[in-house]
Motif scaffolding. Structure first.
Motif, PDB file in Angstrom:
ATOM      1  N   ASP A 249      29.671  60.818   6.046  1.00  0.00           N
ATOM      2  CA  ASP A 249      30.867  60.563   5.241  1.00  0.00           C
ATOM      3  C   ASP A 249      32.184  60.866   5.947  1.00  0.00           C
ATOM      4  O   ASP A 249      33.163  60.160   5.750  1.00  0.00           O
ATOM      5  CB  ASP A 249      30.805  61.360   3.932  1.00  0.00           C
ATOM      6  CG  ASP A 249      29.764  60.811   2.979  1.00  0.00           C
ATOM      7  OD1 ASP A 249      29.363  59.644   3.147  1.00  0.00           O
ATOM      8  OD2 ASP A 249      29.344  61.545   2.071  1.00  0.00           O
TER       9      ASP A 249
ATOM     10  N   CYS B 193      32.127  56.013  11.519  1.00  0.00           N
ATOM     11  CA  CYS B 193      31.411  55.484  10.348  1.00  0.00           C
ATOM     12  C   CYS B 193      32.401  54.883   9.346  1.00  0.00           C
ATOM     13  O   CYS B 193      32.135  53.836   8.751  1.00  0.00           O
ATOM     14  CB  CYS B 193      30.568  56.575   9.690  1.00  0.00           C
ATOM     15  SG  CYS B 193      29.160  57.119  10.690  1.00  0.00           S
ATOM     16  N   LYS B 194      33.560  55.517   9.192  1.00  0.00           N
ATOM     17  CA  LYS B 194      34.592  54.987   8.298  1.00  0.00           C
ATOM     18  C   LYS B 194      35.131  53.658   8.805  1.00  0.00           C
ATOM     19  O   LYS B 194      35.406  52.748   8.020  1.00  0.00           O
ATOM     20  CB  LYS B 194      35.732  56.003   8.139  1.00  0.00           C
ATOM     21  CG  LYS B 194      35.347  57.207   7.311  1.00  0.00           C
ATOM     22  CD  LYS B 194      36.499  58.184   7.207  1.00  0.00           C
ATOM     23  CE  LYS B 194      36.115  59.381   6.363  1.00  0.00           C
ATOM     24  NZ  LYS B 194      37.225  60.327   6.217  1.00  0.00           N
TER      25      LYS B 194
ATOM     26  N   ARG C 146      32.521  51.008   8.040  1.00  0.00           N
ATOM     27  CA  ARG C 146      32.507  50.688   6.598  1.00  0.00           C
ATOM     28  C   ARG C 146      33.782  50.005   6.131  1.00  0.00           C
ATOM     29  O   ARG C 146      33.890  49.583   4.985  1.00  0.00           O
ATOM     30  CB  ARG C 146      32.284  51.967   5.778  1.00  0.00           C
ATOM     31  CG  ARG C 146      30.909  52.563   5.908  1.00  0.00           C
ATOM     32  CD  ARG C 146      30.659  53.644   4.866  1.00  0.00           C
ATOM     33  NE  ARG C 146      31.621  54.729   4.922  1.00  0.00           N
ATOM     34  CZ  ARG C 146      31.410  55.909   5.509  1.00  0.00           C
ATOM     35  NH1 ARG C 146      30.280  56.148   6.128  1.00  0.00           N
ATOM     36  NH2 ARG C 146      32.340  56.846   5.485  1.00  0.00           N
TER      37      ARG C 146
ATOM     38  N   GLU D 143      36.728  51.477   5.859  1.00  0.00           N
ATOM     39  CA  GLU D 143      37.608  52.433   5.179  1.00  0.00           C
ATOM     40  C   GLU D 143      38.836  52.760   6.032  1.00  0.00           C
ATOM     41  O   GLU D 143      39.848  53.218   5.514  1.00  0.00           O
ATOM     42  CB  GLU D 143      36.834  53.717   4.856  1.00  0.00           C
ATOM     43  CG  GLU D 143      35.706  53.486   3.866  1.00  0.00           C
ATOM     44  CD  GLU D 143      34.793  54.688   3.719  1.00  0.00           C
ATOM     45  OE1 GLU D 143      35.116  55.780   4.231  1.00  0.00           O
ATOM     46  OE2 GLU D 143      33.732  54.525   3.095  1.00  0.00           O
TER      47      GLU D 143
ATOM     48  N   LYS E  62      26.029  51.221  15.006  1.00  0.00           N
ATOM     49  CA  LYS E  62      26.266  51.318  13.568  1.00  0.00           C
ATOM     50  C   LYS E  62      25.554  52.528  12.960  1.00  0.00           C
ATOM     51  O   LYS E  62      26.027  53.081  11.973  1.00  0.00           O
ATOM     52  CB  LYS E  62      25.821  50.036  12.865  1.00  0.00           C
ATOM     53  CG  LYS E  62      26.764  48.886  13.105  1.00  0.00           C
ATOM     54  CD  LYS E  62      26.337  47.695  12.283  1.00  0.00           C
ATOM     55  CE  LYS E  62      27.358  46.583  12.359  1.00  0.00           C
ATOM     56  NZ  LYS E  62      26.933  45.424  11.561  1.00  0.00           N
TER      57      LYS E  62
ATOM     58  N   HIS F  22      24.815  56.241  12.682  1.00  0.00           N
ATOM     59  CA  HIS F  22      25.545  57.446  13.068  1.00  0.00           C
ATOM     60  C   HIS F  22      24.731  58.266  14.065  1.00  0.00           C
ATOM     61  O   HIS F  22      23.538  58.481  13.889  1.00  0.00           O
ATOM     62  CB  HIS F  22      25.858  58.303  11.839  1.00  0.00           C
ATOM     63  CG  HIS F  22      26.521  59.596  12.195  1.00  0.00           C
ATOM     64  ND1 HIS F  22      27.868  59.675  12.454  1.00  0.00           N
ATOM     65  CD2 HIS F  22      26.027  60.839  12.371  1.00  0.00           C
ATOM     66  CE1 HIS F  22      28.180  60.930  12.755  1.00  0.00           C
ATOM     67  NE2 HIS F  22      27.073  61.645  12.715  1.00  0.00           N
TER      68      HIS F  22
END
Length: 84
Positions: free
Chosen positions: A2, A7-8, A11, A13, A44, A46
């Motif tokens: 998260d 990762c953001k 996604r 974000e 992709k 993590h």
């Protein structure tokens, strides 16, 4: 994960300029490029570091790097390419 910045980015974000994407990797322009064409290629899935990456993800990153290096050579004709 998260709170992982990468990762953001994957996604959506955090905004990025996507250069390439497939089922295993995501490539995007660096926000503070050293040179034109400076591109980051990340798995992709993590992984905290290279030791945690699967063999399949390492292969996918390497294959994407070769493909993108060819595209960058065609588009920008750099003197060389560095993979770090």
């Amino acid at each position: 994960m998260d709170d992982c910045i990468f990762c953001k980015i994957i996604r959506g974000e955090i905004p990025s300029v996507k250069v390439y994407e497939d089922d295993r990797v995501f490539a995007f322009q660096d926000i503070n490029p050293i040179r034109d064409g400076h591109t980051l290629i990340i798995p992709k899935a993590h992984a905290e570091n290279i030791w945690e990456m699967s063999e399949q993800d390492m292969t996918a990153v390497a294959n994407a790097a070769k493909k993108l290096a060819g595209a960058i050579k065609t588009a920008l004709n750099p003197a060389g390419v560095a993979c770090l």
